[in-house]
Design a protein around this motif. Sequence first.
Motif, mmCIF file in Angstrom:
data_model
loop_
_atom_site.group_PDB
_atom_site.id
_atom_site.type_symbol
_atom_site.label_atom_id
_atom_site.label_comp_id
_atom_site.label_asym_id
_atom_site.label_seq_id
_atom_site.Cartn_x
_atom_site.Cartn_y
_atom_site.Cartn_z
ATOM 1 N N ASP A 135 0.861 -1.176 0.000
ATOM 2 C CA ASP A 135 0.000 0.000 0.000
ATOM 3 C C ASP A 135 0.902 1.232 0.000
ATOM 4 O O ASP A 135 1.312 1.715 1.057
ATOM 5 N N MET A 136 1.216 1.732 -1.193
ATOM 6 C CA MET A 136 2.188 2.805 -1.290
ATOM 7 C C MET A 136 1.671 4.118 -0.722
ATOM 8 O O MET A 136 2.447 4.919 -0.198
ATOM 9 N N THR A 137 0.367 4.371 -0.810
ATOM 10 C CA THR A 137 -0.167 5.596 -0.223
ATOM 11 C C THR A 137 0.090 5.609 1.275
ATOM 12 O O THR A 137 0.533 6.613 1.846
ATOM 13 N N HIS A 138 -0.147 4.483 1.920
ATOM 14 C CA HIS A 138 0.097 4.395 3.369
ATOM 15 C C HIS A 138 1.585 4.540 3.678
ATOM 16 O O HIS A 138 1.969 5.258 4.617
ATOM 17 N N GLU A 139 2.445 3.878 2.908
ATOM 18 C CA GLU A 139 3.875 3.917 3.212
ATOM 19 C C GLU A 139 4.473 5.300 2.998
ATOM 20 O O GLU A 139 5.357 5.722 3.736
ATOM 21 N N LEU A 140 3.976 6.022 1.989
ATOM 22 C CA LEU A 140 4.453 7.392 1.771
ATOM 23 C C LEU A 140 3.900 8.323 2.852
ATOM 24 O O LEU A 140 4.597 9.219 3.324
ATOM 25 N N ARG A 141 2.658 8.113 3.217
ATOM 26 C CA ARG A 141 2.036 8.943 4.249
ATOM 27 C C ARG A 141 2.714 8.752 5.595
ATOM 28 O O ARG A 141 2.912 9.706 6.355
ATOM 29 N N SER A 142 3.129 7.519 5.912
ATOM 30 C CA SER A 142 3.746 7.225 7.209
ATOM 31 C C SER A 142 5.266 7.356 7.179
ATOM 32 O O SER A 142 5.939 6.989 8.151
ATOM 33 N N HIS A 143 5.813 7.847 6.063
ATOM 34 C CA HIS A 143 7.257 8.088 5.904
ATOM 35 C C HIS A 143 8.079 6.801 5.925
ATOM 36 O O HIS A 143 9.293 6.848 6.113
ATOM 37 N N GLN A 144 7.433 5.655 5.720
ATOM 38 C CA GLN A 144 8.193 4.413 5.550
ATOM 39 C C GLN A 144 8.906 4.428 4.194
ATOM 40 O O GLN A 144 9.892 3.736 3.997
ATOM 41 N N CYS A 145 8.364 5.196 3.279
ATOM 42 C CA CYS A 145 8.962 5.388 1.959
ATOM 43 C C CYS A 145 8.990 6.883 1.683
ATOM 44 O O CYS A 145 8.056 7.604 2.042
ATOM 45 N N ASP A 146 10.063 7.359 1.071
ATOM 46 C CA ASP A 146 10.187 8.790 0.776
ATOM 47 C C ASP A 146 9.650 9.133 -0.601
ATOM 48 O O ASP A 146 8.950 10.132 -0.772
ATOM 49 N N ILE A 147 9.997 8.310 -1.599
ATOM 50 C CA ILE A 147 9.590 8.585 -2.980
ATOM 51 C C ILE A 147 9.286 7.269 -3.681
ATOM 52 O O ILE A 147 9.963 6.256 -3.465
ATOM 53 N N LEU A 148 8.269 7.296 -4.524
ATOM 54 C CA LEU A 148 7.920 6.165 -5.378
ATOM 55 C C LEU A 148 8.215 6.544 -6.820
ATOM 56 O O LEU A 148 7.775 7.597 -7.294
ATOM 57 N N LEU A 149 8.967 5.701 -7.540
ATOM 58 C CA LEU A 149 9.226 5.895 -8.965
ATOM 59 C C LEU A 149 8.383 4.880 -9.723
ATOM 60 O O LEU A 149 8.580 3.670 -9.593
ATOM 61 N N LYS A 274 4.848 7.785 -19.511
ATOM 62 C CA LYS A 274 5.423 8.819 -18.642
ATOM 63 C C LYS A 274 5.912 8.180 -17.355
ATOM 64 O O LYS A 274 5.245 7.335 -16.765
ATOM 65 N N VAL A 275 7.089 8.590 -16.946
ATOM 66 C CA VAL A 275 7.684 8.118 -15.695
ATOM 67 C C VAL A 275 7.617 9.260 -14.687
ATOM 68 O O VAL A 275 8.004 10.389 -14.996
ATOM 69 N N ALA A 276 7.105 8.970 -13.503
ATOM 70 C CA ALA A 276 6.910 10.032 -12.510
ATOM 71 C C ALA A 276 7.442 9.616 -11.149
ATOM 72 O O ALA A 276 7.636 8.435 -10.860
ATOM 73 N N MET A 277 7.696 10.610 -10.324
ATOM 74 C CA MET A 277 7.955 10.350 -8.907
ATOM 75 C C MET A 277 6.719 10.779 -8.131
ATOM 76 O O MET A 277 6.078 11.781 -8.458
ATOM 77 N N PHE A 278 6.383 10.007 -7.102
ATOM 78 C CA PHE A 278 5.204 10.257 -6.277
ATOM 79 C C PHE A 278 5.649 10.435 -4.830
ATOM 80 O O PHE A 278 6.588 9.784 -4.366
ATOM 81 N N TRP A 279 4.949 11.320 -4.107
ATOM 82 C CA TRP A 279 5.227 11.518 -2.686
ATOM 83 C C TRP A 279 3.940 11.964 -2.000
ATOM 84 O O TRP A 279 2.963 12.371 -2.646
ATOM 85 N N HIS A 280 3.931 11.902 -0.665
ATOM 86 C CA HIS A 280 2.738 12.329 0.064
ATOM 87 C C HIS A 280 2.701 13.852 0.145
ATOM 88 O O HIS A 280 3.746 14.492 0.364
ATOM 89 N N PRO A 281 1.525 14.465 -0.051
ATOM 90 C CA PRO A 281 1.432 15.937 -0.055
ATOM 91 C C PRO A 281 1.966 16.591 1.212
ATOM 92 O O PRO A 281 2.418 17.744 1.165
ATOM 93 N N SER A 282 1.931 15.888 2.343
ATOM 94 C CA SER A 282 2.415 16.485 3.599
ATOM 95 C C SER A 282 3.910 16.791 3.557
ATOM 96 O O SER A 282 4.418 17.549 4.387
ATOM 97 N N ARG A 283 4.635 16.247 2.578
ATOM 98 C CA ARG A 283 6.084 16.460 2.511
ATOM 99 C C ARG A 283 6.493 17.434 1.405
ATOM 100 O O ARG A 283 7.686 17.646 1.177
ATOM 101 N N THR A 284 5.521 18.039 0.753
ATOM 102 C CA THR A 284 5.820 18.910 -0.383
ATOM 103 C C THR A 284 6.760 20.045 -0.008
ATOM 104 O O THR A 284 7.681 20.383 -0.760
ATOM 105 N N ASN A 285 6.561 20.667 1.151
ATOM 106 C CA ASN A 285 7.362 21.830 1.539
ATOM 107 C C ASN A 285 8.541 21.485 2.440
ATOM 108 O O ASN A 285 9.259 22.381 2.887
ATOM 109 N N ASP A 286 8.750 20.211 2.708
ATOM 110 C CA ASP A 286 9.874 19.769 3.528
ATOM 111 C C ASP A 286 11.178 20.033 2.758
ATOM 112 O O ASP A 286 11.377 19.501 1.669
#
Length: 304
Positions: A135-149, A274-286
Amino acid sequence: MKHSDFSLIPIFVAIVEEKNYSKAAKRLGISQSAVSQSVRRLREIFQDQLFIRNNHGIEPNNFALDIYPALASSIDNISHMLPDHRHFRPEKYNRQINITSLSVFGFTILPNLSALIAQKAPLATVKIEPFYRRDMTHELRSHQCDILLEADTNQYPQLSSSVLMEDTLSVLCNKDHPRLSGDEISIEQFLAEKHVTHAQIDKNDGYLSGRGYENKNILEQRKVAWQASSIIEMFPILASCDYVGLLPQKLIEKYKDIHNLKELKTPFLNVPIKVAMFWHPSRTNDPIHRWLREQCKKAAKEFV
């Protein structure tokens, strides 16, 4: 919530991310009994159970997951104001960076990214993981993962994203293939040949399956003769047999000559990926995360 209860927010966030009271206590430097008392107070404040015990620790319920992004973001917003965060220095950064990626990017974007991080953040460590059944949304939200390619699809509407590059698909085969000459392959030839694919644990038709690719109906008609355990394994197999493989053109360009293979254009597969990087919105300004995203963009520049 009273002003005196604001100190409970980091405890709530730590419990959601750690899914364990003792781990949350250790992370925050407080006792487990203090965490338990905080949970009781949080349940009173929100009038909800929030956490459910299971065999592995605790699990946040749906309400807890709903309020988590806003509370986690509030902590991030405050931390961004602190001097240590505002003046981020990559050369002093000594933590682990966690990236989840399609393995195919281990031959294009990730080598360039490794060089950039090694040069600019030599104290940092990097862990690359596949994302089968996660569940990548959960892992990005909980900072278990920083970026998804990943391929840029509509699979992650809750996440922020940025396109890094575009690529097309080409066929790779033995230079002396008995039936395929020239520099193109027709759809009839494509479907007549036997294919090598990169196997996935939960799929039988290759890594492009289920990623919103518009020509997936063509891919589903392939005669798959060999499912390789990795991308790199596909090259010597294609060199040894009269099979064909479908791979990103930028990857083929880098490695075809090393393995005595040739590229065949596929005009019937004309939709770019298209190849993209994904991250949780809470980290946009970090600032730290912003720096990491900038390195990913630089790493992909060679392929734009």
